[in-house]
Design an enzyme around this catalytic site. Structure first.
Site, mmCIF file in Angstrom:
data_model
loop_
_atom_site.group_PDB
_atom_site.id
_atom_site.type_symbol
_atom_site.label_atom_id
_atom_site.label_comp_id
_atom_site.label_asym_id
_atom_site.label_seq_id
_atom_site.Cartn_x
_atom_site.Cartn_y
_atom_site.Cartn_z
ATOM 1 N N GLY A 116 10.399 7.397 -26.586
ATOM 2 C CA GLY A 116 11.011 6.203 -27.192
ATOM 3 C C GLY A 116 9.937 5.251 -27.691
ATOM 4 N N GLY A 155 10.753 2.465 -30.312
ATOM 5 C CA GLY A 155 11.765 1.465 -29.994
ATOM 6 C C GLY A 155 11.184 0.086 -29.696
ATOM 7 N N GLN A 156 12.072 -0.816 -29.256
ATOM 8 C CA GLN A 156 11.671 -2.212 -29.052
ATOM 9 C C GLN A 156 10.556 -2.330 -28.000
ATOM 10 O OE1 GLN A 156 14.443 -4.818 -27.082
ATOM 11 N NE2 GLN A 156 13.566 -6.667 -27.973
ATOM 12 N N ASP A 184 9.031 10.206 -30.095
ATOM 13 C CA ASP A 184 10.361 9.628 -30.353
ATOM 14 C C ASP A 184 11.161 10.657 -31.148
ATOM 15 O OD1 ASP A 184 12.572 7.804 -31.153
ATOM 16 O OD2 ASP A 184 11.218 6.274 -30.386
ATOM 17 N N TYR A 203 27.139 1.696 -20.293
ATOM 18 C CA TYR A 203 25.682 1.543 -20.179
ATOM 19 C C TYR A 203 25.314 1.136 -18.748
ATOM 20 C CZ TYR A 203 21.128 -0.762 -21.094
ATOM 21 O OH TYR A 203 19.822 -1.168 -21.079
#
Ligand code: AKB
Length: 315
Positions: free
Chosen positions: A8, A11-12, A34, A143
């Site tokens: 990832g 990502g952020q 990623d 989530y």
């Protein structure tokens, strides 16, 4: 010598954590991966490869071939997006974690794993303010359910297989480099981008809903500190509470007006309002602060100053 795999990395969190880890461990020892393309600085400063964490065979080959010693698994479907496709989100969030835990169990070289949990593990029956480390946890989102189940699996693999897994229950993370996607706390990033771009923001939460937040620099420092802390100092093998300031959209809007006096905000709460209302408004992270000797540096004013300055440089 550490050889670190980031899942990832585009990502952020990954897009900033990868660069910090490269400063510490050397560019060539931090393997960014990623399912999508990564920002140029990630690709240019060290190894980057497309890798799907759901593909367990490819994953284990990658880990063995590159002699990986630490894994940061940052990929997940966030709260808002997960409500749109609950079963797919459950499948992605859980199966990806199980693939990582199995790799850590099977490959002896892998000594440490980091996996983020979230304030989403808490629910309506959790004490709302000063939410303690150990408390009632009845999440109402897919989530949150996947993060709570993940925490239990992390502790299980620690107890049963002695895997060293470390985790933080991140609050909303505020960053300017990469915008988040599909979360309930995304408003706290969008508001700054829209303030600079348009001098106005239409918020998807009501003005007074308070949520725990944290500036990305603080989150990255705490994450690296947690991973570098001696294992003997860590009593929690599920996930530690962590927080910066608790913020409402109205407070942030007022603070933005120090820089952009005409900034206008409107409120049109959508389905994320009830998710936000089910989460704590403030968190007690004293257990983490004593275990890793850490505290956040950024309050609301410092966050606003950095966000406005950095976004102005970008736009
Ligand atoms: C989300 O809003 O879903 C995330 C989180 C709090 O974990 N930012």
């Amino acid at each position: 010598m550490e050889r670190i795999l980031i899942i990832g990395a585009a990502g952020q969190i990954g897009s900033e954590l990868t660069l910090e880890l490269r400063k510490i461990y050397g560019n060539s020892n931090v393997f960014a991966t990623d399912v999508k393309d990564a920002p140029a600085d990630i690709k240019e400063s060290g190894p980057f490869q497309l890798l799907d964490v759901m593909d367990d065979k490819h994953l284990i080959h990658f880990v063995i071939r590159n002699k990986i010693t630490q894994i940061y698994h940052l990929a997940a479907v966030l709260s808002g997006n997960a409500e749109k496709l609950p079963t797919q989100a459950w499948h992605i969030n859980m199966d990806s974690l199980m693939n990582i835990l199995e790799v850590a169990k099977l490959v002896e070289d892998v000594r440490k794993v980091f996996w983020p949990s979230s304030i989403a593990v808490f629910g309506n029956s959790t004490p709302k303010t000063g939410t303690p480390q150990l408390t009632v946890m009845e999440p109402s989102t897919v989530y949150g359910i996947s993060k709570l189940a993940g925490e239990r699996w992390c502790e299980y693999y620690h107890k049963r297989y002695n895997i060293d897994i470390r985790s933080l229950r991140y609050p909303g993370l505020i960053s300017y480099k990469t915008e988040p996607g599909g979360g309930t706390t995304d408003w706290a990033v969008e508001i700054y981008f829209e303030a600079v771009r348009k001098k106005s923001y239409n918020c998807f939460l009501s003005e007074d809903v308070s949520l725990p937040m944290m500036f990305m620099e603080d989150a990255i420092n705490a994450t690296i500190k947690l991973m570098e802390t001696d294992k003997a100092n860590l009593a929690c093998h599920s996930s530690y509470n962590i927080t910066g300031p608790s913020l409402t959209p109205r407070q942030v809007a007022v603070d933005i007006r120090r820089h952009i006096p005409g900034f206008d905000i409107t409120y049109h709460p959508d389905f994320r309002q009830s998710i936000a209302e089910s989460w704590p408004s403030s968190i007690d992270d004293s257990e983490l602060r004593t275990s890793i000797i850490w505290k956040p540096r950024f309050d609301l004013q410092q966050i606003t100053d950095s966000m406005i300055e950095e976004i102005r440089n970008k736009v």
